[in-house]
Design a protein around this motif. Structure first.
Motif, PDB file in Angstrom:
ATOM      1  N   PRO A 157      -6.085  12.272   4.818  1.00  0.00           N
ATOM      2  CA  PRO A 157      -5.211  11.156   4.428  1.00  0.00           C
ATOM      3  C   PRO A 157      -4.686  10.345   5.608  1.00  0.00           C
ATOM      4  O   PRO A 157      -4.581   9.122   5.523  1.00  0.00           O
ATOM      5  CB  PRO A 157      -4.075  11.849   3.670  1.00  0.00           C
ATOM      6  CG  PRO A 157      -4.702  13.092   3.125  1.00  0.00           C
ATOM      7  CD  PRO A 157      -5.686  13.541   4.175  1.00  0.00           C
TER       8      PRO A 157
ATOM      9  N   LEU B   3       0.821  -1.206   0.000  1.00  0.00           N
ATOM     10  CA  LEU B   3       0.000   0.000   0.000  1.00  0.00           C
ATOM     11  C   LEU B   3       0.858   1.261   0.000  1.00  0.00           C
ATOM     12  O   LEU B   3       0.477   2.288  -0.571  1.00  0.00           O
ATOM     13  CB  LEU B   3      -0.928  -0.012   1.224  1.00  0.00           C
ATOM     14  CG  LEU B   3      -2.114   0.949   1.234  1.00  0.00           C
ATOM     15  CD1 LEU B   3      -3.052   0.654   0.074  1.00  0.00           C
ATOM     16  CD2 LEU B   3      -2.847   0.837   2.563  1.00  0.00           C
ATOM     17  N   THR B   4       2.027   1.199   0.633  1.00  0.00           N
ATOM     18  CA  THR B   4       2.895   2.379   0.687  1.00  0.00           C
ATOM     19  C   THR B   4       3.442   2.768  -0.685  1.00  0.00           C
ATOM     20  O   THR B   4       3.943   3.887  -0.854  1.00  0.00           O
ATOM     21  CB  THR B   4       4.085   2.142   1.638  1.00  0.00           C
ATOM     22  OG1 THR B   4       4.867   1.033   1.161  1.00  0.00           O
ATOM     23  CG2 THR B   4       3.612   1.867   3.054  1.00  0.00           C
TER      24      THR B   4
ATOM     25  N   VAL C  76       1.572   3.119  -3.300  1.00  0.00           N
ATOM     26  CA  VAL C  76       0.547   3.878  -4.027  1.00  0.00           C
ATOM     27  C   VAL C  76      -0.039   5.024  -3.216  1.00  0.00           C
ATOM     28  O   VAL C  76      -0.702   5.894  -3.773  1.00  0.00           O
ATOM     29  CB  VAL C  76      -0.594   2.938  -4.489  1.00  0.00           C
ATOM     30  CG1 VAL C  76      -0.075   1.930  -5.490  1.00  0.00           C
ATOM     31  CG2 VAL C  76      -1.244   2.225  -3.304  1.00  0.00           C
ATOM     32  N   THR C  77       0.193   5.046  -1.905  1.00  0.00           N
ATOM     33  CA  THR C  77      -0.355   6.124  -1.085  1.00  0.00           C
ATOM     34  C   THR C  77       0.460   6.265   0.188  1.00  0.00           C
ATOM     35  O   THR C  77       1.213   5.357   0.564  1.00  0.00           O
ATOM     36  CB  THR C  77      -1.834   5.845  -0.717  1.00  0.00           C
ATOM     37  OG1 THR C  77      -2.387   6.974  -0.032  1.00  0.00           O
ATOM     38  CG2 THR C  77      -1.951   4.629   0.174  1.00  0.00           C
ATOM     39  N   ASP C  78       0.322   7.411   0.854  1.00  0.00           N
ATOM     40  CA  ASP C  78       0.988   7.614   2.137  1.00  0.00           C
ATOM     41  C   ASP C  78       0.298   6.792   3.221  1.00  0.00           C
ATOM     42  O   ASP C  78      -0.937   6.703   3.262  1.00  0.00           O
ATOM     43  CB  ASP C  78       0.957   9.088   2.535  1.00  0.00           C
ATOM     44  CG  ASP C  78       1.873   9.936   1.655  1.00  0.00           C
ATOM     45  OD1 ASP C  78       2.805   9.369   1.052  1.00  0.00           O
ATOM     46  OD2 ASP C  78       1.648  11.157   1.579  1.00  0.00           O
TER      47      ASP C  78
ATOM     48  N   ARG D  14      -7.401   8.164   6.761  1.00  0.00           N
ATOM     49  CA  ARG D  14      -7.712   7.207   5.700  1.00  0.00           C
ATOM     50  C   ARG D  14      -6.703   6.060   5.713  1.00  0.00           C
ATOM     51  O   ARG D  14      -7.075   4.893   5.562  1.00  0.00           O
ATOM     52  CB  ARG D  14      -7.703   7.914   4.349  1.00  0.00           C
ATOM     53  CG  ARG D  14      -8.261   7.067   3.205  1.00  0.00           C
ATOM     54  CD  ARG D  14      -8.227   7.837   1.899  1.00  0.00           C
ATOM     55  NE  ARG D  14      -9.019   9.055   2.015  1.00  0.00           N
ATOM     56  CZ  ARG D  14      -8.620  10.244   1.594  1.00  0.00           C
ATOM     57  NH1 ARG D  14      -7.427  10.379   1.048  1.00  0.00           N
ATOM     58  NH2 ARG D  14      -9.399  11.294   1.718  1.00  0.00           N
ATOM     59  N   SER D  15      -5.438   6.383   5.907  1.00  0.00           N
ATOM     60  CA  SER D  15      -4.422   5.324   5.921  1.00  0.00           C
ATOM     61  C   SER D  15      -4.588   4.420   7.135  1.00  0.00           C
ATOM     62  O   SER D  15      -4.390   3.209   7.050  1.00  0.00           O
ATOM     63  CB  SER D  15      -3.018   5.929   5.900  1.00  0.00           C
ATOM     64  OG  SER D  15      -2.698   6.558   7.132  1.00  0.00           O
TER      65      SER D  15
ATOM     66  N   TYR E 264      -7.325   2.086   6.227  1.00  0.00           N
ATOM     67  CA  TYR E 264      -6.840   1.011   5.362  1.00  0.00           C
ATOM     68  C   TYR E 264      -6.194  -0.099   6.199  1.00  0.00           C
ATOM     69  O   TYR E 264      -6.476  -1.289   6.013  1.00  0.00           O
ATOM     70  CB  TYR E 264      -5.804   1.549   4.367  1.00  0.00           C
ATOM     71  CG  TYR E 264      -6.372   2.434   3.276  1.00  0.00           C
ATOM     72  CD1 TYR E 264      -7.629   2.191   2.731  1.00  0.00           C
ATOM     73  CD2 TYR E 264      -5.643   3.514   2.788  1.00  0.00           C
ATOM     74  CE1 TYR E 264      -8.142   3.004   1.741  1.00  0.00           C
ATOM     75  CE2 TYR E 264      -6.148   4.330   1.792  1.00  0.00           C
ATOM     76  CZ  TYR E 264      -7.400   4.077   1.272  1.00  0.00           C
ATOM     77  OH  TYR E 264      -7.893   4.881   0.299  1.00  0.00           O
TER      78      TYR E 264
END
Length: 738
Positions: A325, A247-248, A250-252, A328-329, A332
């Motif tokens: 964000p 996941l890291t 594609v996103t923080d 959100r992370s 996830y």
């Protein structure tokens, strides 16, 4: 055949079809034991490698793109390379007796000290020497303070790098002889007291939680079988870290996710394993062996595990859809771990039980396979005194929920962050000299090209709640046609008064002037997170209701589950207000005084995780009650057998989660302590007052209405209806019970 018998016959036919599907899945898994084992071995090894590399890929930033404060802080960081989200250091200088800031050479010496401090950290500074503002001097004229901003990007996360050493060394060499220097500020206070030191890392905290879980499992099983849930948890956690590593790319992903995955994963994976292993032991006690015992356990407990994992994931959807964000992370990470745990429990655990279960279920110090006598007796007592049980548990929950009405969102007050050390002494020196502690959380104002910073500072100084506003005319504070103004409020930014000051500043500045700083971020964060929260709460409640209505084939049971969950969450927020915000518990346990507020992101995170975790226990209990009712047609039997067979399971699972959260509460971040406390208290309250007392009492009170599902609802849910019997079904006493 009576109408009630027909209903039960229909229910049992549908249940047999559902169980057949789960049994078919378990047959597939057991036919491919080697492939399943090798697949999980590969995932676990890859997870170990990912875990060793993931630390450098996580971010400490807490961004809220699109919000005014975030955009202002980002513009300040781009243009000036200093400041931004974090609060500055506040050097406090106390001159020796007989000297004041007006003594010859003192002002120049103070100016040199702040100049070298700014150079040492590649930042900017402001003091009495730059401005001549007497409001930067205490009433004794011997105490003065200033602000030192570090490099941009250093204050965006949970913890900024420690700049106190370089600043202290640089300033002491330049100060007038005999002057005392104490560096304070929100970050030094946070890291210097209140148990917020360096603390254990993720690995050590997980090991502590694992040892506590092992002790509980050894008591529950009384055999080497206690090691199996820990093995499943290890595979689930490591595999989840592998997914997070991916996941890291594609996103923080926030650094806090590693705590969440490790400790939530430890609890959830063991919870699900407990449910399946306990049911497997029941089947063994009933005379089934080998693969047959595993298939029968999967056919019943496996379905409950799937619905439990779904409930946890639904609760965490709130964090994924929030426009933040950082949250959100975390969402996830929170969704990944229950999904991976469900898959591990439904694939790897059956293989382990089939291959090794009977061999390692020794020395069998505790028997399995039946309802616990103590829990069955407890359930009969609750059924007998159900009105009293509802009144007592309801009174506790309502009292705590009322306390939640006093919840105040904001950063902890400075007096709750440290009780000793230089930062504490610096703050005390400010207070002693009559300087309000709001100066520790200044408001940053960015004046655009063509603006008048001096006029802006003069206007803001006259606002209620503002001590002073300074606009140094130096290159560090004026660049590319823009200028910075530091507004020093009387009240700290995390307080209600401090937030009101932010709003007054915003209302007073012309269009195009940006307002930033930590206090402004807090205002915007709360608006971004909680502005749409009622709508998201409604959507989550509806989704959970539909999931459970299909699982239990009832309208009343899922409605009760959702409402009790919301009441339980309100009670937990009330407990956090009492323990942390009001200080009834934080001081004797952690040595931290009343925080005066709860950090903005904590309540929404507690809601998201507890909503799903507490629903786990609801599903465990009600699934067993539904099974017993389908078998006997008796609500009383359903309650007694349901609690008797799941009471120890739920209590043990809750204790394991509590130990994991207690380990998390020793983390080096105060916000994590508050978060972990909320989760720990929530799990205990839910497993005792809610699930062991209020749930069985209400199910007993509702009687036959628990199991009613009208035709229209059944059509919408794609299940068969459950008609309401014309009369209450007699409640026979379970076999073997007096």
């Amino acid at each position: 055949m009576t109408e009630n018998s027909q209903n039960r016959h229909t229910v049992l036919e549908e249940r047999a079809a559902v169980l057949a599907r789960m049994e078919g899945f378990s047959r597939f898994v057991l036919r491919h034991k080697l492939a399943v084992t090798l697949a999980w071995l590969a995932l676990t090894v890859a997870g170990v490698l990912a875990t060793s590399q993931i630390g450098g890929r996580l971010t400490a930033q807490n961004a809220i793109p699109g919000q005014p404060s975030y955009e202002t802080n980002a513009a300040i960081a781009r243009t000036y390379g200093t400041g931004g989200r974090g609060d500055p250091l506040v050097p406090v200088i106390t001159l020796p007796a007989g000297r004041t800031v007006d003594s010859p050479g003192v002002r120049a010496g103070i100016g040199r000290a702040f100049a070298v401090a700014a150079t040492a950290v590649h930042g900017r500074a402001v003091s009495y020497a730059d401005t001549g503002d007497r409001r930067l001097v205490g009433r004794d004229a011997r105490t003065t303070f200033g602000l030192v901003y570090g490099p941009a990007g250093q204050g965006g996360g949970m913890r900024a790098p420690d700049l106190t050493g370089p600043v202290t060394a640089a300033m002491r060499a330049a100060l007038p002889p005999g002057a005392a220097l104490r560096l304070t500020g929100m970050e030094p206070l946070q890291s210097g007291g209140g148990g917020s030191g360096h603390g254990p890392d993720v690995l050590s905290e997980t090991l502590v939680g694992g040892l506590g879980a092992l002790a509980v499992l050894a008591f529950v099983f009384g055999s080497l079988l206690a090691l199996v849930p820990l093995l499943i948890a290890a595979c689930s956690i490591l595999t989840s870290f592998l997914v997070v590593y991916g996941l890291t790319t594609v996103t923080d992903v926030s650094v806090i996710v590693q705590f969440i995955v490790a400790l939530i994963g430890l609890g959830v994976a063991i919870d699900y394993s407990l449910l399946l292993v306990t049911r497997w032991r029941e089947e063994q006690a009933a005379g089934h062996e080998g693969d047959e015992a595993v298939r029968r356990a999967m056919a019943t407990a496996g379905r409950a595990i799937v619905f439990s994992g779904g409930a946890v994931a639904i609760g965490l959807v709130a964090m994924v859809v929030l426009p933040v964000p950082f949250l959100r992370s975390v969402g996830y990470g929170g969704i990944i771990i229950p999904i991976v745990s469900v898959v591990a429990v439904l694939t790897l655990l059956p293989v382990l039980l089939a291959r090794f279960g009977s061999r390692i279920d020794r020395p069998r110090l505790r028997r399995g396979g039946g309802a616990g006598r103590g829990w069955s007796a407890w359930a009969r007592g609750v059924v007998r005194f159900r009105w009293a049980a509802v009144a007592a548990s309801g009174a506790v929950l309502v009292a705590l929920a009322v306390a939640a009405l006093g919840l105040h969102l904001g950063d902890p007050e400075s007096d709750a962050l440290a009780s000793s050390g230089p930062a504490y002494e610096g703050r005390a020196a400010l207070v002693h000299s009559g300087v309000p502690t709001g100066v520790l959380t200044p408001i940053d104002v960015l004046v655009p090209r063509g603006g008048d910073p001096a006029a802006t500072a003069a206007r803001l100084t006259r606002l209620p709640g503002v001590v002073t506003a300074v606009a140094p005319d130096t290159s560090a504070w004026r660049r590319d046609g823009t200028a910075l103004v530091a507004v020093l409020p009387a009240a700290e930014g995390g307080s209600a008064a401090g937030k009101d000051t932010v709003r007054r500043v915003r209302a007073a500045v012309p269009a195009g002037v940006g307002v930033g700083g930590s206090a402004a971020v807090g205002v915007d964060f709360a608006k971004a997170v909680y502005g749409a929260f009622p709508l998201m709460l409604t959507l989550i409640a509806v989704a959970t209701f539909l999931l459970l209505a299909r699982a239990f084939r009832s309208l009343l049971l899922p409605l009760k589950a959702v409402l009790l969950n919301l009441l339980s969450l309100a009670a937990i927020l009330g407990a956090m207000v009492l323990v942390w915000q009001d200080g009834y518990g934080s001081k004797p346990i952690w040595g931290i005084a009343a925080t005066g507020s709860i950090t903005e992101f904590v309540p929404v995170m507690v809601f998201a995780f507890l909503y799903g975790l507490s629903m786990d226990y609801e599903v465990f209990i009600l699934a067993r009650m539904r099974e017993e009712y389908d078998r006997t047609g008796s609500t009383r039997t359903a309650v007694v057998e349901g609690i008797g067979r799941t009471g120890r399971l739920v209590t043990s699972a809750a204790l394991i989660l509590f130990l994991a959260f207690a380990s998390l509460a020793s983390a080096p971040i105060t916000e994590l302590k508050v978060f972990a406390t909320g989760l720990g208290l929530g799990v205990l309250l839910d497993a005792t007052v809610i699930r062991a007392l209020l749930v069985p009492a209400l199910v007993s009170l509702f009687g036959r209405w628990n199991w009613w599902l009208p035709r229209w609802a059944a059509w919408a849910l794609r299940v068969r209806p459950a008609r309401l019997p014309p009369e209450p079904v007699p409640d026979p006493v379970p076999a073997g019970r007096p």
